[in-house]
Design a protein around this motif. Sequence first.
Motif, PDB file in Angstrom:
ATOM      1  N   ILE A   1      -0.798  -0.112  -1.292  1.00 32.09           N
ATOM      2  CA  ILE A   1       0.531  -0.659  -1.487  1.00 32.09           C
ATOM      3  C   ILE A   1       1.505   0.167  -1.625  1.00 32.09           C
ATOM      4  CG2 ILE A   1       1.598  -2.358  -3.146  1.00 32.09           C
ATOM      5  CD1 ILE A   1      -1.063  -3.688  -3.809  1.00 32.09           C
ATOM      6  N   ALA A   2       2.476   0.262  -0.792  1.00 33.81           N
ATOM      7  CA  ALA A   2       3.521   0.975  -0.877  1.00 33.81           C
ATOM      8  C   ALA A   2       3.193   2.553  -1.145  1.00 33.81           C
ATOM      9  CB  ALA A   2       4.683   0.621  -2.033  1.00 33.81           C
ATOM     10  N   GLY A   3       2.194   3.228  -0.422  1.00 32.62           N
ATOM     11  CA  GLY A   3       1.931   4.441  -0.681  1.00 32.62           C
ATOM     12  C   GLY A   3       0.849   4.772  -1.569  1.00 32.62           C
ATOM     13  N   PHE A   4       0.573   3.755  -2.623  1.00 33.13           N
ATOM     14  CA  PHE A   4      -0.528   3.826  -3.599  1.00 33.13           C
ATOM     15  C   PHE A   4      -1.559   3.114  -2.974  1.00 33.13           C
ATOM     16  CE2 PHE A   4      -2.395   2.235  -7.504  1.00 33.13           C
ATOM     17  CZ  PHE A   4      -2.739   3.136  -7.993  1.00 33.13           C
ATOM     18  N   GLU A   5      -2.777   4.233  -3.356  1.00 35.61           N
ATOM     19  CA  GLU A   5      -4.043   3.471  -2.842  1.00 35.61           C
ATOM     20  C   GLU A   5      -4.691   2.924  -4.158  1.00 35.61           C
ATOM     21  OE1 GLU A   5      -7.581   5.952  -2.096  1.00 35.61           O
ATOM     22  OE2 GLU A   5      -7.788   5.047   0.052  1.00 35.61           O
ATOM     23  N   VAL A   6      -4.798   1.602  -4.101  1.00 36.61           N
ATOM     24  CA  VAL A   6      -5.384   0.917  -5.118  1.00 36.61           C
ATOM     25  C   VAL A   6      -7.011   1.335  -5.494  1.00 36.61           C
ATOM     26  CG1 VAL A   6      -5.882  -1.662  -5.983  1.00 36.61           C
ATOM     27  CG2 VAL A   6      -3.807  -1.094  -5.114  1.00 36.61           C
ATOM     28  N   PRO A   7      -7.615   1.676  -6.613  1.00 34.82           N
ATOM     29  CA  PRO A   7      -8.912   2.029  -6.587  1.00 34.82           C
ATOM     30  C   PRO A   7      -9.925   0.622  -6.210  1.00 34.82           C
ATOM     31  CG  PRO A   7      -7.688   2.608  -8.697  1.00 34.82           C
ATOM     32  CD  PRO A   7      -6.788   1.951  -8.037  1.00 34.82           C
ATOM     33  N   ALA A   8     -10.804   0.903  -5.778  1.00 37.22           N
ATOM     34  CA  ALA A   8     -11.725  -0.056  -5.298  1.00 37.22           C
ATOM     35  C   ALA A   8     -12.181  -0.930  -6.428  1.00 37.22           C
ATOM     36  CB  ALA A   8     -13.134   0.534  -4.549  1.00 37.22           C
ATOM     37  N   THR A   9     -12.328  -0.134  -7.650  1.00 38.65           N
ATOM     38  CA  THR A   9     -13.042  -0.903  -8.847  1.00 38.65           C
ATOM     39  C   THR A   9     -11.876  -1.772  -9.393  1.00 38.65           C
ATOM     40  OG1 THR A   9     -12.345   0.972 -10.041  1.00 38.65           O
ATOM     41  CG2 THR A   9     -14.703   0.767  -9.654  1.00 38.65           C
ATOM     42  N   TRP A  10     -10.517  -1.826  -9.140  1.00 38.93           N
ATOM     43  CA  TRP A  10      -9.750  -2.631  -9.638  1.00 38.93           C
ATOM     44  C   TRP A  10     -10.147  -3.977  -9.294  1.00 38.93           C
ATOM     45  CZ3 TRP A  10      -4.010  -0.507 -10.011  1.00 38.93           C
ATOM     46  CH2 TRP A  10      -4.014   0.576 -10.904  1.00 38.93           C
ATOM     47  N   PHE A  11     -10.668  -4.261  -8.082  1.00 41.39           N
ATOM     48  CA  PHE A  11     -10.816  -5.850  -7.464  1.00 41.39           C
ATOM     49  C   PHE A  11     -11.688  -6.155  -8.491  1.00 41.39           C
ATOM     50  CE2 PHE A  11      -8.992  -3.824  -3.695  1.00 41.39           C
ATOM     51  CZ  PHE A  11      -8.278  -4.813  -3.068  1.00 41.39           C
TER      52      PHE A  11
END
Length: 536
Positions: A355-365
Amino acid sequence: MARDKNVFEQPSAATVTHDEPPPGLQGMGGGRTFFGHPVGLSTLFFTEMWERFSYYGLRPLLVLFMAAALSEGGFGFDRGQASAIVGIYGFSVYLASLPGGWVADRLLGLQRAIFIGACFITAGHLSIGLSGLAGPGGGKVPFFMGLVLIVMGTGLLKPNISAIVGDLYPEGGSRRDAGFSIFYMGINIGAFAGQLITGALGEKVGWHWGFGAAGIGMLVGLVVFSMRRGSTLQGLGTAPTRLSDPVAQSRRERTVKITLGVGLSIIALIFLLTAMGSLTLDPQAIGQYMVYVTLAMVVLFFLYVFAAGGLSPDEKKRIAVIFVLFIFAVVFWGAFEQAPTSLNLFARDFTDRNIAGFEVPATWFQSVNSFFVILLAPVFAGIWVALGRRNRDFSSPGKFSLGLGTAAIGFFLMIFAARAVVSGGAGTLVSPWWLVGSYFFQTVGELCLSPVGLSSMTKLAPRQYVGQMMGIWFTASGLGSLIGGLVGGHVDPEKLDQMPVLFQRTTMSLVVAAVVLALLVIPIRKMMREVPAKAH
Ligand code: GLN
């Protein structure tokens, strides 16, 4: 009818008026309340919140860490094995509720069991956090020792903290249900925060920072419980149930201590032999074997209760209903508990997380589920109450069938997401909305089934079997975690074709279960006809 009243209401219902604080709570907490509830609920709420922060904070990191290559700081385990270990861990955590509840009832008392449990869990997380000092690929002994400590600690804490919540409301009824709803919120606030914080630390900073953060969470829970239990919970759960005959009582205590000693020695022996390399454990084979052994034991247990439980024909019918609900709960949790395994791996490997260059960690899902629970739980509570007011309640099997059907929609979505990956080839990243949508429908399913299942156990079980039937309910979650772990490794960039098949099979199992249970609703309602409509 009078006998039915005893089965479905708390024994003290006749002696407690609703205007006065229940006996044992009078004067407690200086008249302070927590959202209009006994102030003791706040102590239990925050302790369980921090415990779940640590549990759900660690869980999604496990498969990612164990399957990560040595060069990435992981153990380099095969995905199938890593996922099966997570399944066995989840299974053990829930199954440990059975001995945990037993030891609290017979020996420790609820409060002491919770305190010791919290110490064990904190020590377990510390052990896992510090295992990182051993360097890449090392530290397996403190890592697995930590998991064993968490299993034992959760077995002591989880069932007993829920039992004290129940004890805060000796009058039972809708106030107790409301108390449990607030408590369930605490569970999910902890889970939500845990998965965001430890996930980000574990994936972005270093695995062991994530593990350590989970441990600090449990330490906060331990401090909260220790500092507040005296002023807010005094009198509740301080002593185990005792027999009036002191000789019989000391014999009973000796039996518990011996059983405990033998059980712990067997666990220690297996652990030592494995750590020394004299015993090799194959998690996938053990996991499969455990599914069958546990199912067989549950069937034998029900047969025993039927044949020798001294139950009336009506009570037998209700026990049969519990058995049916148990079987369908296993199917539901078998799908739902793929969150830390297959869906977690899908988030990591096949989901566009930028998201806009920030990689959301998988665990956030993983937090999406808790977020939807926090959002939707009050809505569902309102729907059930509104339906009840119009005399149009859904029966518990009806709600279960709805829950299974809704979860099926969640996995149906995943078939399309998986097919998009297969047609695009490894390296394809699909929209995160597939997973968010899937978790939304799974959460709706959870809210139709999980709280309903918990309260059905207390309402359907004959008085002398309530605790054991609660254990059976948690066994369904345990079996579900095991199944979710055994199939979780099927999400693999090197074996893409397995993935849509996994989600198809999961969807089919849920659909078949939903349809079969829908067909059984009318006969089951007849079997439960003695149960007041309001109770379900
Ligand atoms: N999310 C709930 C909890 O952690 C229920 C989980 C389950 O029973 N499988 O308590």
